[in-house]
Design a protein around this motif. Structure first.
Motif, PDB file in Angstrom:
ATOM      1  N   SER A 307       0.849  -1.192   0.000  1.00  0.00           N
ATOM      2  CA  SER A 307       0.000   0.000   0.000  1.00  0.00           C
ATOM      3  C   SER A 307       0.887   1.245   0.000  1.00  0.00           C
ATOM      4  CB  SER A 307      -0.894   0.001   1.247  1.00  0.00           C
ATOM      5  OG  SER A 307      -1.483   1.266   1.408  1.00  0.00           O
ATOM      6  N   PHE A 308       0.516   2.248  -0.804  1.00  0.00           N
ATOM      7  CA  PHE A 308       1.315   3.471  -0.882  1.00  0.00           C
ATOM      8  C   PHE A 308       1.267   4.271   0.421  1.00  0.00           C
ATOM      9  CE2 PHE A 308       0.544   2.947  -5.576  1.00  0.00           C
ATOM     10  CZ  PHE A 308       1.870   2.687  -5.894  1.00  0.00           C
ATOM     11  N   SER A 309       0.360   3.916   1.311  1.00  0.00           N
ATOM     12  CA  SER A 309       0.283   4.610   2.605  1.00  0.00           C
ATOM     13  C   SER A 309       1.235   3.999   3.638  1.00  0.00           C
ATOM     14  CB  SER A 309      -1.151   4.583   3.141  1.00  0.00           C
ATOM     15  OG  SER A 309      -1.570   3.250   3.330  1.00  0.00           O
ATOM     16  N   LYS A 310       1.791   2.825   3.324  1.00  0.00           N
ATOM     17  CA  LYS A 310       2.742   2.167   4.236  1.00  0.00           C
ATOM     18  C   LYS A 310       4.160   2.568   3.841  1.00  0.00           C
ATOM     19  CE  LYS A 310      -0.298  -1.713   5.305  1.00  0.00           C
ATOM     20  NZ  LYS A 310      -0.563  -3.156   5.148  1.00  0.00           N
ATOM     21  N   ALA A 311       4.615   3.684   4.413  1.00  0.00           N
ATOM     22  CA  ALA A 311       5.881   4.318   4.004  1.00  0.00           C
ATOM     23  C   ALA A 311       7.089   3.386   4.118  1.00  0.00           C
ATOM     24  CB  ALA A 311       6.108   5.579   4.832  1.00  0.00           C
ATOM     25  N   GLU A 312       7.181   2.653   5.211  1.00  0.00           N
ATOM     26  CA  GLU A 312       8.355   1.789   5.440  1.00  0.00           C
ATOM     27  C   GLU A 312       8.408   0.654   4.418  1.00  0.00           C
ATOM     28  OE1 GLU A 312      10.126  -0.710   9.164  1.00  0.00           O
ATOM     29  OE2 GLU A 312       9.054   1.151   9.676  1.00  0.00           O
ATOM     30  N   ALA A 313       7.272   0.005   4.204  1.00  0.00           N
ATOM     31  CA  ALA A 313       7.212  -1.113   3.249  1.00  0.00           C
ATOM     32  C   ALA A 313       7.485  -0.618   1.829  1.00  0.00           C
ATOM     33  CB  ALA A 313       5.846  -1.795   3.317  1.00  0.00           C
ATOM     34  N   LEU A 314       6.976   0.566   1.498  1.00  0.00           N
ATOM     35  CA  LEU A 314       7.186   1.130   0.165  1.00  0.00           C
ATOM     36  C   LEU A 314       8.653   1.510  -0.045  1.00  0.00           C
ATOM     37  CD1 LEU A 314       5.655   1.876  -2.428  1.00  0.00           C
ATOM     38  CD2 LEU A 314       5.361   4.168  -1.492  1.00  0.00           C
ATOM     39  N   ALA A 315       9.276   2.089   0.994  1.00  0.00           N
ATOM     40  CA  ALA A 315      10.701   2.456   0.916  1.00  0.00           C
ATOM     41  C   ALA A 315      11.559   1.214   0.695  1.00  0.00           C
ATOM     42  CB  ALA A 315      11.124   3.180   2.188  1.00  0.00           C
ATOM     43  N   ASP A 316      11.193   0.120   1.364  1.00  0.00           N
ATOM     44  CA  ASP A 316      11.923  -1.142   1.211  1.00  0.00           C
ATOM     45  C   ASP A 316      11.750  -1.682  -0.218  1.00  0.00           C
ATOM     46  OD1 ASP A 316      13.441  -3.397   2.331  1.00  0.00           O
ATOM     47  OD2 ASP A 316      11.598  -4.538   1.960  1.00  0.00           O
ATOM     48  N   MET A 317      10.542  -1.590  -0.752  1.00  0.00           N
ATOM     49  CA  MET A 317      10.271  -2.042  -2.123  1.00  0.00           C
ATOM     50  C   MET A 317      11.072  -1.214  -3.130  1.00  0.00           C
ATOM     51  SD  MET A 317       8.817  -4.003  -4.326  1.00  0.00           S
ATOM     52  CE  MET A 317       7.635  -4.959  -3.362  1.00  0.00           C
ATOM     53  N   ILE A 318      11.137   0.087  -2.922  1.00  0.00           N
ATOM     54  CA  ILE A 318      11.890   0.957  -3.831  1.00  0.00           C
ATOM     55  C   ILE A 318      13.378   0.604  -3.815  1.00  0.00           C
ATOM     56  CG2 ILE A 318      12.668   3.361  -4.149  1.00  0.00           C
ATOM     57  CD1 ILE A 318       9.748   4.193  -3.556  1.00  0.00           C
ATOM     58  N   LYS A 319      13.894   0.252  -2.646  1.00  0.00           N
ATOM     59  CA  LYS A 319      15.309  -0.192  -2.560  1.00  0.00           C
ATOM     60  C   LYS A 319      15.524  -1.432  -3.418  1.00  0.00           C
ATOM     61  CE  LYS A 319      16.572   1.492   2.045  1.00  0.00           C
ATOM     62  NZ  LYS A 319      16.776   1.082   3.449  1.00  0.00           N
ATOM     63  N   GLN A 320      14.581  -2.376  -3.335  1.00  0.00           N
ATOM     64  CA  GLN A 320      14.685  -3.612  -4.132  1.00  0.00           C
ATOM     65  C   GLN A 320      14.599  -3.307  -5.634  1.00  0.00           C
ATOM     66  OE1 GLN A 320      12.185  -6.957  -2.718  1.00  0.00           O
ATOM     67  NE2 GLN A 320      11.886  -5.786  -0.838  1.00  0.00           N
ATOM     68  N   ILE A 321      13.703  -2.385  -5.996  1.00  0.00           N
ATOM     69  CA  ILE A 321      13.556  -2.015  -7.411  1.00  0.00           C
ATOM     70  C   ILE A 321      14.818  -1.297  -7.904  1.00  0.00           C
ATOM     71  CG2 ILE A 321      12.242  -0.568  -9.039  1.00  0.00           C
ATOM     72  CD1 ILE A 321       9.735  -1.160  -7.314  1.00  0.00           C
ATOM     73  N   ASP A 322      15.356  -0.400  -7.074  1.00  0.00           N
ATOM     74  CA  ASP A 322      16.614   0.291  -7.427  1.00  0.00           C
ATOM     75  C   ASP A 322      17.731  -0.719  -7.685  1.00  0.00           C
ATOM     76  OD1 ASP A 322      15.500   2.800  -7.227  1.00  0.00           O
ATOM     77  OD2 ASP A 322      16.255   3.207  -5.211  1.00  0.00           O
ATOM     78  N   ARG A 323      17.792  -1.737  -6.822  1.00  0.00           N
ATOM     79  CA  ARG A 323      18.817  -2.787  -6.959  1.00  0.00           C
ATOM     80  C   ARG A 323      18.624  -3.544  -8.274  1.00  0.00           C
ATOM     81  NH1 ARG A 323      17.653  -5.896  -2.536  1.00  0.00           N
ATOM     82  NH2 ARG A 323      18.272  -4.156  -1.228  1.00  0.00           N
ATOM     83  N   TRP A 324      17.368  -3.827  -8.605  1.00  0.00           N
ATOM     84  CA  TRP A 324      17.077  -4.558  -9.851  1.00  0.00           C
ATOM     85  C   TRP A 324      17.524  -3.742 -11.063  1.00  0.00           C
ATOM     86  CZ3 TRP A 324      14.330  -3.498 -14.231  1.00  0.00           C
ATOM     87  CH2 TRP A 324      14.100  -4.565 -15.107  1.00  0.00           C
ATOM     88  N   PHE A 325      17.207  -2.448 -11.087  1.00  0.00           N
ATOM     89  CA  PHE A 325      17.593  -1.594 -12.218  1.00  0.00           C
ATOM     90  C   PHE A 325      19.114  -1.571 -12.383  1.00  0.00           C
ATOM     91  CE2 PHE A 325      13.308   0.332 -12.283  1.00  0.00           C
ATOM     92  CZ  PHE A 325      13.127   0.448 -13.652  1.00  0.00           C
ATOM     93  N   LYS A 326      19.822  -1.532 -11.263  1.00  0.00           N
ATOM     94  CA  LYS A 326      21.297  -1.487 -11.332  1.00  0.00           C
ATOM     95  C   LYS A 326      21.857  -2.809 -11.849  1.00  0.00           C
ATOM     96  CE  LYS A 326      25.046   0.577  -8.753  1.00  0.00           C
ATOM     97  NZ  LYS A 326      25.461   1.257  -7.529  1.00  0.00           N
ATOM     98  N   GLN A 327      21.334  -3.901 -11.318  1.00  0.00           N
ATOM     99  CA  GLN A 327      21.847  -5.229 -11.700  1.00  0.00           C
ATOM    100  C   GLN A 327      21.466  -5.623 -13.117  1.00  0.00           C
ATOM    101  OE1 GLN A 327      20.215  -7.699  -8.599  1.00  0.00           O
ATOM    102  NE2 GLN A 327      21.861  -7.250  -7.146  1.00  0.00           N
TER     103      GLN A 327
END
Length: 331
Positions: A307-327
């Protein structure tokens, strides 16, 4: 000196009350009236109304609005609020707006791939609507971009036009159904919240690979094919698609087409809590058109977004997506 919140409130009040007055006096729909109010504001003109009391109130607000001092995103979000109000009272089922959180998330994904693109790269939306998704993408882009939008509905196109003007975004607009033949755009990026359903013009649809074997074809399939055709080799495509896209009776043909023409980069399922029913739920489909130098990713990005209202979970997901784009893409 007005605070930002007060400027926002003033802008909303002016759009909303002005649209209501014109709607009552000229017997127009709220959305058509809103487009007139916004267009006159862009030209620096106040609306005309027979209601002298309301005219004085609006004059006071009008004199406090300075578009040049307002952030583009403030203008977009304020205008979006009034469009949403109008859509709630509209009878047309196709009048809907891409949710703000989704528009901003798609913008983040596009910024990941546009990092290597030249200045003034081209973004195209084949189903523009009121222009909220495309405006958000342009406003969030770290470098200048040009944009083209297609929309068959005149009311929505007018709203997109005045919205782009108010935000001072460079957008070329076309009042037409984008399944019809188009010039070869060679766009760098396509971003579209796909309309879902059947396309009524079988004569036009018969020119498409993804036409139905009989009866009407799916408009969302035809639009994906048109988008692929209009994207340059190596360009990127971002679609908001129904979750059932790959479960329909024609999905096998679509999947084969996508594998043949593009690299499927990822499929991100949007939070189901955002939608009224499971049938309306959507995902973000990310593709790259095949071409010279384009390589297959080792692993597609598949995830269910929190959920976009769950800031911590969303921040963690964005870290994973950032990692995917780099790799996977080196971005």
């Amino acid at each position: 000196m007005l605070k930002q919140e007060e400027r926002l409130e003033n802008l909303f009040q002016y759009f909303d009350r002005g649209a209501e007055l014109i709607s009552e006096e000229k017997e127009l729909l709220y959305l058509d009236s809103l487009a007139l109010v916004a267009d006159q504001l862009f030209k620096g003109e106040m609306i005309e109304t027979k209601n002298e009391i309301e005219k004085k109130k609006l004059q006071t607000i009008f004199e406090q609005i300075d578009l040049d001092k307002l952030d583009k995103e403030v203008v977009r979000k304020t205008f979006q609020l009034t469009v949403l109000k109008g859509m709630k009272g509209a009878v047309q089922p196709h009048h809907s707006l891409t949710p703000d959180a989704v528009s901003l998330f798609v913008s983040y994904l596009i910024n990941k791939v546009s990092v290597d693109l030249k200045k003034d790269f081209l973004i195209t939306d084949l189903a523009l609507g009121a222009g909220n998704l495309l405006s958000a993408v342009l406003n969030q882009s770290p470098k200048p971009a040009k944009a083209i939008g297609f929309e068959a509905d005149e009311t929505l196109l007018n709203l997109a036009f005045v919205s782009a003007n108010l935000q001072q975004n460079e957008v070329e607009l076309f009042h037409q159904d984008s399944i019809q033949p188009l010039p070869d755009l060679k766009t760098d990026i396509v971003v579209t919240d796909l309309p879902v359903g059947y396309y009524p013009n079988d004569e036009v649809a018969k020119e498409y690979e993804l036409k139905a074997p009989e009866g009407h074809s799916f408009i969302h399939h035809l639009m994906i094919e048109q988008a692929m055709k209009q994207t340059r080799d190596g360009g990127y495509l971002f679609f908001l698609v129904p979750n059932f896209l790959f479960n329909s009776d024609q999905s096998e043909k679509l999947h084969k087409f996508l594998k043949e023409k593009s690299i499927i980069l990822g499929l991100l399922q949007l939070p189901k809590s955002m939608f009224k029913s499971e049938q309306q739920a959507k995902s973000i489909l990310m593709l790259q058109k095949k071409g010279e130098g384009v390589t297959q990713v080792q692993q597609a990005l598949l995830a269910e977004l929190p959920s976009f209202s769950k800031a911590e979970a969303l921040a963690d997901m964005i870290k994973q997506i950032d990692r995917w784009f780099k790799q996977q893409l080196g971005k």
